[in-house]
Scaffold this active site. Structure first.
Site, PDB file in Angstrom:
ATOM      1  N   CYS A 172       6.089  -2.636  -2.042  1.00  0.00           N
ATOM      2  CA  CYS A 172       4.869  -1.898  -2.393  1.00  0.00           C
ATOM      3  C   CYS A 172       4.780  -0.542  -1.703  1.00  0.00           C
ATOM      4  O   CYS A 172       4.110   0.366  -2.211  1.00  0.00           O
ATOM      5  CB  CYS A 172       3.632  -2.737  -2.085  1.00  0.00           C
ATOM      6  SG  CYS A 172       3.619  -3.480  -0.447  1.00  0.00           S
ATOM      7  N   HIS A 265      -2.159   1.620   0.205  1.00  0.00           N
ATOM      8  CA  HIS A 265      -1.282   2.303   1.162  1.00  0.00           C
ATOM      9  C   HIS A 265      -1.421   3.817   1.014  1.00  0.00           C
ATOM     10  O   HIS A 265      -1.376   4.361  -0.097  1.00  0.00           O
ATOM     11  CB  HIS A 265       0.178   1.926   0.912  1.00  0.00           C
ATOM     12  CG  HIS A 265       0.501   0.492   1.197  1.00  0.00           C
ATOM     13  ND1 HIS A 265      -0.344  -0.349   1.893  1.00  0.00           N
ATOM     14  CD2 HIS A 265       1.604  -0.257   0.875  1.00  0.00           C
ATOM     15  CE1 HIS A 265       0.223  -1.553   1.992  1.00  0.00           C
ATOM     16  NE2 HIS A 265       1.384  -1.518   1.381  1.00  0.00           N
TER      17      HIS A 265
END
Length: 374
Positions: A172, A265
């Protein structure tokens, strides 16, 4: 695992077990629950079978996600979709694979090696696991970024004598970096990249980050993360030549950290380009990419693949994580970088549980179906 059946015009058979990036959480985990939501009322897919560990097998889904105190541990925003509540969780060996057309797998990597190998012998497998990512005949796919590498699937099937295949997503953290680098690489070239990530708690899984460890703190090291980002980014941005992927010739340095943010993120990126570039040119490049992106119009694709901000206070996780239902990658703080003769620095935001995992896997399946691979 979640399975669906295929009609003349729709795919309705899929399978998946869940996990947050690389954590072993099974079908009751938070990313598995993201899958449940992503396929709720999907125009092409219908869940017909689910499977998980022996601990959950034999229970209906609601009971499978209850903790020892009887509390239903639903970790995703919104209500639990009705379609899943009464479905019985099976063991993997109990699944009727003769009724399946597609498998989604997000099991922990060690278990995934055996499970995905068994499934791929007969069926396409779309995976969030790292089990097969680094095999020479397996592309690491981000829909809209390296669609041409899908053709490596045919080599994979031939090499392994499989009827199906394994098509994994990247880590990810890699997702946002590769997505933002691709248009720059194509238009201006990319020679060197330096990236520092500020990764969400959810990327570590339910038991991966302790409250005492992350509260009022930053964890400056995530085991194995930086190596994954370097390897995967070069492979994703590479070219398929004569049945093999030639990695992109980019030198990548990264520092991966964990911060007290729940989802999403954020990454600080410095990129040295071959040609002269500035923020205005970058904005034009990303805006054009929004018009040309291959996944435009697919059910899980966002209206805008990229969101480019000139406001220096963006991106921010709390503001960006709902944009495009977590499927849009946000770019901001774009400035010319004086360390290089040609280059930029920028900040990006990418949702680790949406585009970087569950819903990204659904989008990948849609792209593969569109290409006739499923």
């Amino acid at each position: 695992f979640f399975f669906k059946q295929k009609t003349a015009y729709e795919i309705r058979n899929c399978d998946w077990s869940s996990d947050v990036c690389s954590s072993d959480l099974g079908v009751t985990g938070s990313v598995g629950q993201e899958f449940v939501q992503s396929l709720n009322e999907h125009p092409w897919f219908e869940v017909t079978q689910i499977a998980a560990s022996e601990r959950s097998a034999g229970k209906n889904y609601l009971d499978a996600i209850r903790n020892e105190g009887g509390i239903i541990m639903w970790d995703v925003g919104g209500e639990i979709p009705e379609y899943i509540k009464s479905m019985t969780v099976k063991k993997v060996d109990e699944l009727d694979t003769s009724q399946l057309d597609l498998v989604f797998s997000a099991v922990e990597s060690k278990a995934a090696i055996d499970i995905e190998t068994k499934m791929a012998a007969e069926l396409p497998v779309v995976s969030t696991s790292s089990a097969y990512r680094y095999e020479d005949d397996v592309p690491i796919l981000i829909p809209g970024i390296n669609d041409e590498q899908v053709e490596l699937i045919e080599t994979q099937k031939k090499n392994r004598n499989w009827k199906g295949f394994v098509a994994p997503l990247p880590n990810c953290t890699t997702t946002g970096l590769a997505i933002t680098l691709k248009p720059l690489l194509e238009q201006y070239g990319a020679k060197k990249v330096m990236m520092t990530s500020m990764q969400a708690i959810s990327g570590g899984g339910k038991s991966g980050v302790s409250a005492m460890g992350i509260t009022d703190n930053i964890l400056p090291y995530i085991p194995k993360e930086e190596g994954k980002v370097r390897l995967e980014t070069r492979k994703i941005l590479g070219k398929l030549v004569d049945g093999k992927i030639q990695d992109a010739d980019i030198r990548i340095s990264c520092t991966c950290t964990r911060v007290p943010v729940i989802d999403g993120h954020t990454e600080s990126v410095f990129v040295e380009t071959t040609k002269e570039i500035d923020p205005a040119k970058a904005k034009e490049t990303y805006n054009q990419s929004n018009k040309d992106i291959s996944v435009l119009g697919l059910p899980s694709a966002p209206k805008d693949y990229y969101a480019f901000h000139e406001d220096p206070t963006r991106p921010q996780p709390r503001m960006e994580r709902t944009v495009g239902d977590g499927m849009t990658t946000t770019i901001g703080r774009v400035e010319k970088e004086e360390l290089f003769d040609n280059g930029l620095k920028y900040m990006l935001f990418s949702h680790n549980k949406k585009m970087g995992s569950a819903k990204g896997a659904v989008l990948l399946a849609e792209m593969l179906y569109k290409k006739g691979k499923i």
